[in-house]
Design a protein around this motif. Structure first.
Motif, mmCIF file in Angstrom:
data_model
loop_
_atom_site.group_PDB
_atom_site.id
_atom_site.type_symbol
_atom_site.label_atom_id
_atom_site.label_comp_id
_atom_site.label_asym_id
_atom_site.label_seq_id
_atom_site.Cartn_x
_atom_site.Cartn_y
_atom_site.Cartn_z
ATOM 1 N N VAL A 308 -120.605 11.993 40.596
ATOM 2 C CA VAL A 308 -121.082 11.722 39.240
ATOM 3 C C VAL A 308 -121.113 10.218 38.973
ATOM 4 C CG1 VAL A 308 -118.809 11.937 38.129
ATOM 5 C CG2 VAL A 308 -120.874 12.381 36.813
ATOM 6 N N CYS A 313 -123.139 9.989 32.632
ATOM 7 C CA CYS A 313 -122.729 11.354 32.265
ATOM 8 C C CYS A 313 -122.389 11.444 30.779
ATOM 9 C CB CYS A 313 -121.522 11.757 33.106
ATOM 10 S SG CYS A 313 -120.896 13.379 32.669
ATOM 11 N N GLY A 315 -121.141 14.405 29.625
ATOM 12 C CA GLY A 315 -120.134 15.464 29.525
ATOM 13 C C GLY A 315 -120.686 16.765 28.976
ATOM 14 N N CYS A 316 -121.987 16.992 29.125
ATOM 15 C CA CYS A 316 -122.599 18.197 28.537
ATOM 16 C C CYS A 316 -122.139 19.479 29.224
ATOM 17 C CB CYS A 316 -124.120 18.099 28.599
ATOM 18 S SG CYS A 316 -124.772 18.209 30.282
ATOM 19 N N GLY A 317 -121.719 19.390 30.479
ATOM 20 C CA GLY A 317 -121.192 20.567 31.183
ATOM 21 C C GLY A 317 -122.242 21.445 31.838
ATOM 22 N N CYS A 319 -123.913 21.006 34.520
ATOM 23 C CA CYS A 319 -123.715 21.087 35.977
ATOM 24 C C CYS A 319 -122.674 22.158 36.296
ATOM 25 C CB CYS A 319 -123.298 19.732 36.540
ATOM 26 S SG CYS A 319 -121.882 19.008 35.701
ATOM 27 N N PRO A 336 -117.319 15.702 35.042
ATOM 28 C CA PRO A 336 -117.206 16.769 36.042
ATOM 29 C C PRO A 336 -116.352 16.344 37.229
ATOM 30 C CG PRO A 336 -119.406 15.810 36.063
ATOM 31 C CD PRO A 336 -118.666 15.142 34.954
ATOM 32 N N CYS A 353 -128.953 18.348 36.053
ATOM 33 C CA CYS A 353 -128.354 17.345 35.149
ATOM 34 C C CYS A 353 -129.429 16.652 34.308
ATOM 35 C CB CYS A 353 -127.587 16.303 35.957
ATOM 36 S SG CYS A 353 -127.000 14.965 34.897
ATOM 37 N N PRO A 354 -129.330 16.746 32.980
ATOM 38 C CA PRO A 354 -130.372 16.159 32.127
ATOM 39 C C PRO A 354 -130.315 14.639 32.068
ATOM 40 C CG PRO A 354 -128.653 17.166 30.780
ATOM 41 C CD PRO A 354 -128.305 17.456 32.204
ATOM 42 N N ALA A 357 -127.280 11.965 36.110
ATOM 43 C CA ALA A 357 -125.956 11.374 36.340
ATOM 44 C C ALA A 357 -125.348 11.841 37.651
ATOM 45 C CB ALA A 357 -125.024 11.733 35.177
HETATM 46 S S1 SF4 Z 1 -124.869 17.872 33.776
HETATM 47 FE FE1 SF4 Z 1 -124.909 15.650 34.101
HETATM 48 S S2 SF4 Z 1 -124.470 14.771 32.093
HETATM 49 FE FE2 SF4 Z 1 -123.876 16.942 31.997
HETATM 50 S S3 SF4 Z 1 -121.667 16.939 32.553
HETATM 51 FE FE3 SF4 Z 1 -122.812 17.275 34.439
HETATM 52 S S4 SF4 Z 1 -123.073 15.212 35.299
HETATM 53 FE FE4 SF4 Z 1 -122.496 14.938 33.167
#
Ligand code: SF4
Ligand code: SF4
Length: 369
Positions: A308, A313, A315-317, A319, A336, A353-354, A357
């Motif tokens: 990551v 990032c 932190g949207c979760g 992934c 993550p 991942c939007p 990241a």
């Molecule tokens: S999807 Fe991307 S932005 Fe969202 S928590 Fe995972 S690494 Fe971070």
């Protein structure tokens, strides 16, 4: 014999796209595959709920031009797709990408794929393949892929776009069961065999393609290309040659093994024939092809894995919820954390991942591959 035809357009101007599509249909006669009054599913690539300018999905103007063209043939058009990622609702993704408004304004109906239920097929080897029953609700399908690279299959074109007919979380789970390019290409070919008779035409959006680390974190490249065909495997094979790949992708290899790539001819609209040079493939591709007989040690030493970039990032979760191996936990700091013992290197996290990241890191020995 199948027919593949290409034309050029400089940008996403709907009128110009419509004009090229009309000319390509007239050149190939593929409009004879349709009868007025038929109900047709238009299947764009709606990988994720991202804005059109990110180039991850089939462009909304491209969808709109296609709907308008199909309406001139007297067809009823419905638009649907199953996005990637766990729990992403198809209507939400359609709206975010701009495809919903474009399709409705052009005279189509956008329908949530979730409402159609699932049909389960058994392959010869006993594997269960789940496909949306939407394919039984229509007379035919028009496949609308976006030309992109793909870290698992090298490219995502017409045959790979059929994967969006697998509904919901199964798409993610299949990455767990079929983690290598060869196995995943086998799965794609199984799915394709079950839907190919329904597919009346492919209209490919290659106006702005994605090269490098696609299908979502690559680099946009303007090719100005529109392709059509009456056969998904034929146009995919023709595109691989046009892009100058030195070897066929694992998808084309598997399709050829099954005799699913027909003889075909290639035409260009007058004077528009073009060559594409230096199309960048995913940086992990050579490592992907290390044969399993080299054993787990080689595969461990010569590896590519997700990491990551903390500065990107949010932190949207997404992934973590999309990881088919449950190899990602969101830590108390909101970032993550990867469990590399569980990770199967499917790179779904990188794809979904939007924020771009998730980066791909190589082990030291990969530089010698
Ligand atoms: S999807 Fe991307 S932005 Fe969202 S928590 Fe995972 S690494 Fe971070
Ligand atoms: S961590 Fe990423 S690459 Fe590893 S299994 Fe999960 S989604 Fe796939």
């Amino acid at each position: 014999m199948a027919h593949v035809a290409f034309g050029k357009v400089e940008d996403y101007d709907e009128e110009k796209i419509l004009s090229v599509i009309e000319k390509l249909f007239s050149l190939t006669g593929i409009d004879r595959n349709f009868k007025p009054g038929e109900r047709i599913l238009l299947k764009p690539n709606v990988l994720a709920p991202r804005k059109a300018e990110m180039g991850i999905t089939t462009n909304p103007q491209f969808v709109s031009a296609t709907v308008k063209f199909l309406r001139t043939l007297g067809l009823e058009v419905i638009v649907s797709d199953s996005p990637g990622g766990a729990g992403t609702k198809s209507m939400f993704a359609m709206k975010e990408t701009g495809i919903y408004d474009a399709a409705v304004n052009a005279g189509a109906k956008v329908v949530p794929i979730e409402k159609f239920g699932i049909k389960t097929f058994k392959s010869d080897g006993g594997a269960k393949i789940h496909i949306s029953k939407i394919i039984y609700d229509v007379d035919g399908i028009v496949n609308l892929p976006k030309l992109k690279t793909h870290s698992l299959t090298l490219l995502t074109l017409a045959v790979k776009n059929c994967y969006g007919l697998v509904p919901g979380f199964m798409k993610t789970r299949y990455h767990f069961y079929y983690p290598t390019p060869r196995k995943f290409s086998w799965l794609l070919s199984e799915i394709y065999e079950r839907v190919r008779d329904k597919i009346r035409a492919v209209i490919l959006d290659g106006i702005v393609a994605m090269e490098g680390n696609g299908p979502s974190a690559g680099d946009l490249r303007k090719l100005g290309l529109i392709g059509i065909s009456d056969d998904c495997a034929a146009i995919d094979d023709a595109l691989e040659k046009l892009l100058g790949l030195d070897k066929p992708s694992p998808v084309i290899k598997e399709l050829k093994k099954r005799k699913l790539v027909p003889d075909y001819k290639v035409s260009w609209l007058n004077g528009e024939e073009t060559k594409i040079h230096d199309f960048a493939i995913p940086s992990n591709w050579k490592m992907r092809l290390i044969p399993s007989f080299l054993g787990t040690l080689a595969n461990r030493l010569i590896q590519i894995y997700p990491v990551v970039d903390e500065s990107l990032c949010t932190g949207c979760g997404e992934c973590a919820s999309s990881c088919p191996a449950n190899a990602i936990n969101i830590s108390s700091n909101g970032l993550p954390k990867f469990d590399y013992k569980r990770c199967i290197r499917c790179l779904c996290c990188h794809e979904i991942c939007p924020s771009k990241a998730i980066k791909l890191k190589r082990t030291f020995l990969t530089r010698f591959v």
